[in-house]
Motif scaffolding. Structure first.
Motif, PDB file in Angstrom:
ATOM      1  N   ILE A   4       0.862  -1.179   0.000  1.00 27.72           N
ATOM      2  CA  ILE A   4       0.000   0.000   0.000  1.00 27.72           C
ATOM      3  C   ILE A   4       0.895   1.223   0.000  1.00 27.72           C
ATOM      4  CG2 ILE A   4      -1.960  -1.070   1.156  1.00 27.72           C
ATOM      5  CD1 ILE A   4      -0.960   0.361   3.733  1.00 27.72           C
ATOM      6  N   ASN A   5       0.360   2.310  -0.486  1.00 24.89           N
ATOM      7  CA  ASN A   5       1.086   3.576  -0.504  1.00 24.89           C
ATOM      8  C   ASN A   5       0.529   4.469   0.595  1.00 24.89           C
ATOM      9  OD1 ASN A   5       2.718   2.983  -2.775  1.00 24.89           O
ATOM     10  ND2 ASN A   5       0.931   3.315  -4.068  1.00 24.89           N
ATOM     11  N   LEU A   6       1.436   5.050   1.363  1.00 25.28           N
ATOM     12  CA  LEU A   6       1.078   5.976   2.432  1.00 25.28           C
ATOM     13  C   LEU A   6       1.699   7.318   2.135  1.00 25.28           C
ATOM     14  CD1 LEU A   6      -0.102   3.872   4.446  1.00 25.28           C
ATOM     15  CD2 LEU A   6       1.361   4.899   6.149  1.00 25.28           C
ATOM     16  N   GLU A   7       0.958   8.353   2.389  1.00 23.49           N
ATOM     17  CA  GLU A   7       1.465   9.710   2.240  1.00 23.49           C
ATOM     18  C   GLU A   7       1.421  10.355   3.620  1.00 23.49           C
ATOM     19  OE1 GLU A   7       3.333  12.522   0.169  1.00 23.49           O
ATOM     20  OE2 GLU A   7       2.521  10.757  -0.843  1.00 23.49           O
ATOM     21  N   TYR A   8       2.609  10.562   4.219  1.00 23.25           N
ATOM     22  CA  TYR A   8       2.692  11.223   5.517  1.00 23.25           C
ATOM     23  C   TYR A   8       2.727  12.719   5.300  1.00 23.25           C
ATOM     24  CZ  TYR A   8       3.976   6.698   7.535  1.00 23.25           C
ATOM     25  OH  TYR A   8       3.985   5.393   7.939  1.00 23.25           O
ATOM     26  N   GLU A   9       1.912  13.434   6.046  1.00 18.07           N
ATOM     27  CA  GLU A   9       1.900  14.888   5.970  1.00 18.07           C
ATOM     28  C   GLU A   9       2.898  15.442   6.977  1.00 18.07           C
ATOM     29  OE1 GLU A   9      -2.160  15.913   6.692  1.00 18.07           O
ATOM     30  OE2 GLU A   9      -2.871  14.629   5.074  1.00 18.07           O
ATOM     31  N   SER A  10       3.243  16.695   6.817  1.00 20.91           N
ATOM     32  CA  SER A  10       4.170  17.314   7.767  1.00 20.91           C
ATOM     33  C   SER A  10       3.563  17.278   9.157  1.00 20.91           C
ATOM     34  CB  SER A  10       4.439  18.770   7.384  1.00 20.91           C
ATOM     35  OG  SER A  10       5.088  18.810   6.149  1.00 20.91           O
ATOM     36  N   PRO A  11       4.311  16.772  10.138  1.00 17.45           N
ATOM     37  CA  PRO A  11       3.769  16.733  11.492  1.00 17.45           C
ATOM     38  C   PRO A  11       3.614  18.130  12.065  1.00 17.45           C
ATOM     39  CG  PRO A  11       6.007  15.869  11.450  1.00 17.45           C
ATOM     40  CD  PRO A  11       5.630  16.205  10.049  1.00 17.45           C
ATOM     41  N   TYR A  12       2.677  18.252  12.971  1.00 12.11           N
ATOM     42  CA  TYR A  12       2.444  19.532  13.627  1.00 12.11           C
ATOM     43  C   TYR A  12       3.657  19.855  14.490  1.00 12.11           C
ATOM     44  CZ  TYR A  12       0.431  22.888  16.879  1.00 12.11           C
ATOM     45  OH  TYR A  12       0.211  23.995  17.646  1.00 12.11           O
ATOM     46  N   SER A  13       4.379  20.897  14.152  1.00 12.68           N
ATOM     47  CA  SER A  13       5.668  21.181  14.779  1.00 12.68           C
ATOM     48  C   SER A  13       5.544  21.555  16.253  1.00 12.68           C
ATOM     49  CB  SER A  13       6.391  22.280  14.014  1.00 12.68           C
ATOM     50  OG  SER A  13       5.610  23.457  14.019  1.00 12.68           O
ATOM     51  N   GLY A  14       4.494  22.198  16.650  1.00 11.46           N
ATOM     52  CA  GLY A  14       4.358  22.618  18.045  1.00 11.46           C
ATOM     53  C   GLY A  14       4.103  21.467  18.992  1.00 11.46           C
ATOM     54  N   PHE A  15       3.609  20.363  18.490  1.00  8.39           N
ATOM     55  CA  PHE A  15       3.280  19.215  19.330  1.00  8.39           C
ATOM     56  C   PHE A  15       4.527  18.644  19.985  1.00  8.39           C
ATOM     57  CE2 PHE A  15       1.608  14.985  20.305  1.00  8.39           C
ATOM     58  CZ  PHE A  15       0.333  15.304  20.741  1.00  8.39           C
ATOM     59  N   TYR A  16       5.636  18.559  19.236  1.00  4.74           N
ATOM     60  CA  TYR A  16       6.873  18.014  19.782  1.00  4.74           C
ATOM     61  C   TYR A  16       7.426  18.930  20.878  1.00  4.74           C
ATOM     62  CZ  TYR A  16      11.531  16.126  20.318  1.00  4.74           C
ATOM     63  OH  TYR A  16      12.665  15.588  20.855  1.00  4.74           O
ATOM     64  N   ASN A  17       7.354  20.224  20.652  1.00  8.18           N
ATOM     65  CA  ASN A  17       7.880  21.168  21.637  1.00  8.18           C
ATOM     66  C   ASN A  17       7.121  21.072  22.957  1.00  8.18           C
ATOM     67  OD1 ASN A  17       9.654  22.066  19.716  1.00  8.18           O
ATOM     68  ND2 ASN A  17       8.319  23.721  19.023  1.00  8.18           N
ATOM     69  N   VAL A  18       5.830  20.838  22.897  1.00  7.53           N
ATOM     70  CA  VAL A  18       5.019  20.797  24.114  1.00  7.53           C
ATOM     71  C   VAL A  18       5.081  19.421  24.780  1.00  7.53           C
ATOM     72  CG1 VAL A  18       2.672  21.028  25.011  1.00  7.53           C
ATOM     73  CG2 VAL A  18       3.470  22.576  23.248  1.00  7.53           C
ATOM     74  N   SER A  69       9.988  11.156  19.913  1.00  7.91           N
ATOM     75  CA  SER A  69      10.607  11.050  18.600  1.00  7.91           C
ATOM     76  C   SER A  69      10.716  12.410  17.952  1.00  7.91           C
ATOM     77  CB  SER A  69       9.771  10.133  17.707  1.00  7.91           C
ATOM     78  OG  SER A  69      10.302  10.110  16.411  1.00  7.91           O
ATOM     79  N   SER A  70      11.814  12.599  17.265  1.00 11.71           N
ATOM     80  CA  SER A  70      11.961  13.809  16.473  1.00 11.71           C
ATOM     81  C   SER A  70      12.106  13.445  15.002  1.00 11.71           C
ATOM     82  CB  SER A  70      13.170  14.617  16.946  1.00 11.71           C
ATOM     83  OG  SER A  70      14.334  13.836  16.815  1.00 11.71           O
ATOM     84  N   LEU A  71      11.773  12.173  14.670  1.00 15.60           N
ATOM     85  CA  LEU A  71      11.817  11.737  13.275  1.00 15.60           C
ATOM     86  C   LEU A  71      10.712  12.415  12.494  1.00 15.60           C
ATOM     87  CD1 LEU A  71      12.356   7.917  13.763  1.00 15.60           C
ATOM     88  CD2 LEU A  71      14.051   9.584  13.080  1.00 15.60           C
ATOM     89  N   SER A  72      10.935  12.582  11.240  1.00 16.84           N
ATOM     90  CA  SER A  72       9.930  13.206  10.400  1.00 16.84           C
ATOM     91  C   SER A  72       9.582  12.267   9.241  1.00 16.84           C
ATOM     92  CB  SER A  72      10.446  14.543   9.871  1.00 16.84           C
ATOM     93  OG  SER A  72       9.442  15.163   9.111  1.00 16.84           O
ATOM     94  N   PRO A  73       8.520  11.471   9.384  1.00 17.73           N
ATOM     95  CA  PRO A  73       8.182  10.523   8.315  1.00 17.73           C
ATOM     96  C   PRO A  73       7.372  11.159   7.192  1.00 17.73           C
ATOM     97  CG  PRO A  73       6.667  10.262  10.128  1.00 17.73           C
ATOM     98  CD  PRO A  73       7.638  11.337  10.526  1.00 17.73           C
ATOM     99  N   THR A  74       7.717  12.372   6.800  1.00 15.45           N
ATOM    100  CA  THR A  74       6.941  13.035   5.753  1.00 15.45           C
ATOM    101  C   THR A  74       7.246  12.412   4.394  1.00 15.45           C
ATOM    102  OG1 THR A  74       8.654  14.706   5.507  1.00 15.45           O
ATOM    103  CG2 THR A  74       6.821  15.233   6.972  1.00 15.45           C
TER     104      THR A  74
END
Length: 165
Positions: A4-18, A69-74
């Motif tokens: 299957i194909n998955l398209e990851y969107e940019s994660p919400y950046s403020g969520f990691y900081n909080v 995690s600070s990985l970005s699966p975009t």
């Protein structure tokens, strides 16, 4: 086995900081089984350890949290779906005065997930879960033979009625 194909969107950046975690949104084809999709995404090294998984079967959109995690699966990813299920069993057979003790990794089938494709547990005197380092590879020769024989069939070859699958 398919992909299957998955398209990851940019994660919400403020969520990691909080919270020290990432909130990741994704989209894929609709009508997949949610628990199988979660297993497939969790098997991907980028998303291992995900929590709070949600998938809408109608739209094909979902989200999950990557804790600590600070990985970005975009971007675009291709995953195996569904993941192959295996079970490793130690099986003891007794016939006349002979005892045979085998440990194999089988193709797992059935509703419970611990039955083997070859049904080796049916004639066994004793069956127990075993540990074997096979990295998910099937070691049972009978499971391999059955799988090869069944590969000739396509979905159009079946006309099963009265089931909910």
């Amino acid at each position: 086995m398919s992909t299957i194909n998955l398209e990851y969107e940019s994660p919400y950046s403020g969520f990691y900081n909080v919270f020290g975690s990432q909130f990741v949104c994704f989209s894929t084809q609709p009508q997949l089984q949610s628990w199988k999709l979660e297993q497939a995404i969790n098997a991907d090294t980028i998303c291992r350890g995900l929590t709070e998984f949600y998938y809408d079967t109608e739209s094909g959109r979902g989200h999950f949290i990557l804790p600590d995690s600070s990985l970005s699966p975009t971007g675009h990813h291709t995953l195996r779906y569904p993941l192959p299920n295996v079970v490793t069993q130690r099986t003891v057979y007794r016939w006349q005065d002979r005892v045979r003790d085998e440990t194999h990794t089988h193709i797992a089938t059935g509703a419970h997930g611990f039955e083997s494709l070859c049904c080796s547990e049916m004639l066994a005197e004793m069956v127990e879960e075993a540990q074997m380092t096979t990295n998910g590879k099937v070691t049972c020769p009978l499971c391999q033979i059955i799988w090869q024989d069944c590969r000739a069939f396509e979905p159009c070859d079946f006309m099963v009625t009265g089931t909910d699958r």
